[in-house]
Design a protein around this motif. Structure first.
Motif, mmCIF file in Angstrom:
data_model
loop_
_atom_site.group_PDB
_atom_site.id
_atom_site.type_symbol
_atom_site.label_atom_id
_atom_site.label_comp_id
_atom_site.label_asym_id
_atom_site.label_seq_id
_atom_site.Cartn_x
_atom_site.Cartn_y
_atom_site.Cartn_z
ATOM 1 N N SER A 65 1.821 0.473 6.142
ATOM 2 C CA SER A 65 1.781 -0.891 5.647
ATOM 3 C C SER A 65 3.185 -1.426 5.333
ATOM 4 O O SER A 65 4.056 -0.696 4.880
ATOM 5 C CB SER A 65 0.899 -0.984 4.401
ATOM 6 O OG SER A 65 1.411 -0.153 3.389
ATOM 7 N N ARG A 66 3.384 -2.669 5.649
ATOM 8 C CA ARG A 66 4.636 -3.354 5.354
ATOM 9 C C ARG A 66 4.297 -4.611 4.567
ATOM 10 O O ARG A 66 3.220 -5.192 4.717
ATOM 11 C CB ARG A 66 5.355 -3.774 6.637
ATOM 12 C CG ARG A 66 5.823 -2.638 7.471
ATOM 13 C CD ARG A 66 6.638 -3.070 8.662
ATOM 14 N NE ARG A 66 6.180 -4.328 9.224
ATOM 15 C CZ ARG A 66 6.803 -4.986 10.179
ATOM 16 N NH1 ARG A 66 7.903 -4.524 10.684
ATOM 17 N NH2 ARG A 66 6.326 -6.115 10.644
ATOM 18 N N ARG A 67 5.244 -5.032 3.770
ATOM 19 C CA ARG A 67 5.043 -6.266 3.019
ATOM 20 C C ARG A 67 5.076 -7.436 3.993
ATOM 21 O O ARG A 67 5.971 -7.541 4.814
ATOM 22 C CB ARG A 67 6.133 -6.419 1.973
ATOM 23 C CG ARG A 67 6.015 -5.379 0.866
ATOM 24 C CD ARG A 67 7.037 -5.588 -0.199
ATOM 25 N NE ARG A 67 6.913 -6.925 -0.784
ATOM 26 C CZ ARG A 67 7.637 -7.347 -1.804
ATOM 27 N NH1 ARG A 67 8.532 -6.565 -2.345
ATOM 28 N NH2 ARG A 67 7.478 -8.566 -2.276
ATOM 29 N N THR A 68 4.104 -8.302 3.890
ATOM 30 C CA THR A 68 4.041 -9.460 4.783
ATOM 31 C C THR A 68 4.794 -10.648 4.209
ATOM 32 O O THR A 68 4.978 -11.642 4.901
ATOM 33 C CB THR A 68 2.578 -9.865 5.047
ATOM 34 O OG1 THR A 68 1.936 -10.143 3.802
ATOM 35 C CG2 THR A 68 1.840 -8.749 5.776
ATOM 36 N N ASP A 69 5.215 -10.558 2.951
ATOM 37 C CA ASP A 69 5.917 -11.684 2.332
ATOM 38 C C ASP A 69 7.434 -11.532 2.371
ATOM 39 O O ASP A 69 8.148 -12.327 1.767
ATOM 40 C CB ASP A 69 5.447 -11.876 0.889
ATOM 41 C CG ASP A 69 5.772 -10.706 -0.014
ATOM 42 O OD1 ASP A 69 5.999 -9.595 0.508
ATOM 43 O OD2 ASP A 69 5.799 -10.895 -1.242
ATOM 44 N N VAL A 71 10.728 -11.277 4.996
ATOM 45 C CA VAL A 71 11.218 -11.391 6.370
ATOM 46 C C VAL A 71 12.737 -11.280 6.367
ATOM 47 O O VAL A 71 13.395 -11.616 5.372
ATOM 48 C CB VAL A 71 10.778 -12.715 7.049
ATOM 49 C CG1 VAL A 71 9.288 -12.749 7.260
ATOM 50 C CG2 VAL A 71 11.239 -13.921 6.276
#
Length: 138
Positions: A65-69, A71
């Motif tokens: 899992s990676r943070r989607t918030d 970039v």
């Protein structure tokens, strides 16, 4: 002459023990562990490696899992804000809005924590988002 045992041609009588080579014990290391013959490689470990059991099913959560918030990318529309343009390495374009975030020149690599877009602000082409946090990288 005495007969000390069987002799072989070329062996003088009375030296039967010299006819057969003395038995040599197997080579051992100073610690008492056997040493493999010279024509075989030395084993890496005396114990077997542990093995994992087969999986019982699919994982319940993503395992990578990676943070989607968050970039990362380069600023392509910079300045003092409040609107910025950002392009990620995979070519995705973001239109970011954030008041009081500072001035970023075009070409600056940044790491941005994003939030939902504010519909009251149009910052140009790209996926609209608000800036929660922005910081230059490197």
């Amino acid at each position: 002459m005495s007969d000390d045992g069987p002799t072989t041609p070329g062996t003088p009588p009375g030296s039967a023990a010299a006819a057969s080579p003395p038995a040599t014990p197997p080579a051992t290391a100073p610690s008492g562990t056997p040493v493999p013959p010279a024509d075989r490689p030395t084993p890496l470990s005396a114990t077997a490696l542990p093995t994992l059991p087969p999986p019982t099913g699919l994982p319940r959560k993503p395992t990578d899992s990676r943070r989607t918030d968050v970039v990362a990318g380069r600023i392509n529309r910079g300045g003092p804000g409040p609107c910025y343009g950002l392009v990620t390495d995979d070519g995705r374009q973001y239109a970011l809005h954030g008041t009081g975030m500072g001035s970023f020149a075009a070409g600056t690599t940044v790491l941005v924590t994003i939030g939902p877009a504010d519909p009251a602000h149009d910052c140009g082409p790209g996926d609209a988002a608000s800036i929660v946090k922005i910081e230059p990288v490197g």
